[in-house]
Design a protein around this motif. Sequence first.
Motif, short mmCIF file in Angstrom:
data_model
loop_
_atom_site.label_atom_id
_atom_site.label_comp_id
_atom_site.label_asym_id
_atom_site.label_seq_id
_atom_site.Cartn_x
_atom_site.Cartn_y
_atom_site.Cartn_z
N ASP A 190 23.16 41.20 -33.66
CA ASP A 190 23.66 39.74 -34.73
C ASP A 190 23.19 38.74 -33.62
OD1 ASP A 190 23.70 38.06 -36.72
OD2 ASP A 190 26.17 38.19 -36.59
N GLY A 191 21.81 38.44 -34.10
CA GLY A 191 21.69 37.38 -32.74
C GLY A 191 21.21 35.75 -34.08
N VAL A 192 21.78 35.67 -35.15
CA VAL A 192 21.91 34.82 -36.04
C VAL A 192 22.48 33.01 -35.44
CG1 VAL A 192 23.03 33.29 -38.20
CG2 VAL A 192 22.13 35.45 -38.34
N ARG A 193 23.87 33.62 -34.18
CA ARG A 193 24.31 32.79 -33.75
C ARG A 193 23.26 31.36 -32.29
NH1 ARG A 193 28.57 35.06 -29.62
NH2 ARG A 193 29.04 36.55 -31.36
N TYR A 194 22.55 32.55 -32.66
CA TYR A 194 21.25 32.19 -31.69
C TYR A 194 20.01 31.34 -31.89
CZ TYR A 194 23.79 34.59 -28.70
OH TYR A 194 24.59 35.81 -27.90
N MET A 196 18.23 33.55 -34.41
CA MET A 196 17.42 34.14 -34.43
C MET A 196 17.66 35.58 -35.56
SD MET A 196 17.00 35.35 -30.17
CE MET A 196 16.06 35.87 -30.10
N PRO A 197 16.93 35.86 -35.93
CA PRO A 197 17.70 37.51 -36.84
C PRO A 197 17.98 38.41 -36.12
CG PRO A 197 14.71 37.34 -36.47
CD PRO A 197 15.75 36.02 -35.69
N ILE A 198 18.72 39.21 -37.30
CA ILE A 198 19.31 40.40 -37.17
C ILE A 198 18.51 41.01 -36.78
CG2 ILE A 198 21.31 39.87 -38.53
CD1 ILE A 198 20.78 42.48 -40.27
N LEU A 237 8.22 39.68 -26.92
CA LEU A 237 9.22 38.63 -26.66
C LEU A 237 10.75 38.26 -27.79
CD1 LEU A 237 9.21 36.21 -24.99
CD2 LEU A 237 7.70 34.24 -26.51
N ALA A 238 10.51 38.06 -29.24
CA ALA A 238 11.02 38.08 -30.06
C ALA A 238 12.73 38.83 -29.28
CB ALA A 238 11.13 37.98 -31.58
N ASP A 239 12.18 40.07 -29.59
CA ASP A 239 12.92 41.26 -28.85
C ASP A 239 13.99 40.57 -27.26
OD1 ASP A 239 13.27 42.57 -30.97
OD2 ASP A 239 11.70 44.29 -30.00
N ASP A 244 18.11 39.11 -23.47
CA ASP A 244 17.82 37.59 -22.93
C ASP A 244 19.61 36.59 -23.14
OD1 ASP A 244 17.49 35.07 -21.03
OD2 ASP A 244 17.50 34.07 -22.51
N ARG A 245 19.63 36.61 -24.48
CA ARG A 245 20.70 35.54 -24.65
C ARG A 245 21.95 36.96 -24.67
NH1 ARG A 245 16.85 33.52 -26.27
NH2 ARG A 245 16.55 30.98 -26.62
#
Length: 381
Positions: A190-194, A196-198, A237-239, A244-245
């Motif tokens: 879950d990258g929504v907090r950043y 970014m999509p899941i 890069l998106a992955d 990274d986060r």
Amino acid sequence: MVAEHVALAPRCAAAQSTTHEVVVAPVTITPTKPLTPTHVKGLLWTDLLVRATSDIMPTRLMWNSRTAHLTTQTTAFWAHLDRVAPGADWSAESEAAIGERYVDFHAHGTRPDPDELAAYFTRVEAGWIHPAGRRMLDLWRDQMARLGIADPGLTADRPLPWDTGQVLAALDRRGLLIDHRRFGGPAYLDGVRYGMPIRRLVSADGTANYLMPILRDLLPMVRPDRLFLLVCDAGILADYLLVDRVLAEFGAATRLVALGRVPVDGQVRSSKHGGWSGVTLGDLAATSGSAGVRAYRLGMRLYFVGMLGRRSPQSFRPDLVRRAVGRAARMLGGAAGDDPGHVARLRALARHGYVDPYRLTSGLLGRSPAPLSSQMRDILT
């Protein structure tokens, strides 16, 4: 987009201020095809990151081929080979022949069912490498040695320290997991907090995607005094922004080094579609010329790092490679002296916690470059 001279800010400033070790963690390459110009660029950038930064602080290369083998991309191809060529002797096969089979598999092959793939994953977890993959890795080792890149452990048996369950549990504890497995569905990062999509990590049939082995390898390595340099190509890069986060969420200081892919004849194509004949690392190493091995090594670094930089859209140009090798031969023609200011010069190139390979090599492309010191020859050849 990552600019030519700009690295992303460290995600954990406190950790960055106490860095005692740099961990260079490039995305690994699946042993299914020859090394293309894009692969060569990534290998040379990684090599220079490790060599140059090692002269100013403790640096390690984090390379585990198992992260590439534990992917559907690799195991599905190996299953295909066993299906269409059972019992084949791959020990003398050329890289081009294996690569052509890989292209044909993606054009006409059938993906194995989940149970068949699971059996291959189990064998890989135990250290097994398909004979065709081992043959490719052996060929890469020879080509990389000629290029001056030490074997990072291409066929070494290095179990991943965490399993899939440990990664999912750790992500869940930090609120980074959307887990539908109990309903027969997938598990998502879950990258929504950043903003970014899941991103799916495990499919409904239990198959993990390529990010899972990377997280299994890197998350247990997080320490307050380590800086992680994540090296990837721009196509993923998106992955890697998400990786990274996630590492930062676990307390890591990170830098992301994203490299543009190298077009061939004006096109950026995935290796699975072919188009690499005549421009592989094996082809380049076999090109005749009068320059010695050290000039070849330096010239390749001048071209792939100094001329192409991070994001050059320029198509691969063998003529410029030859010109760079010729320039390298002239630079190496004189005696190598000692440089008492070597470490200070490297520190001046390390604005982001590591020595920038582009700044290191592009400075040698002027009309009248200074003779290389013995220390720089060690780094560049």
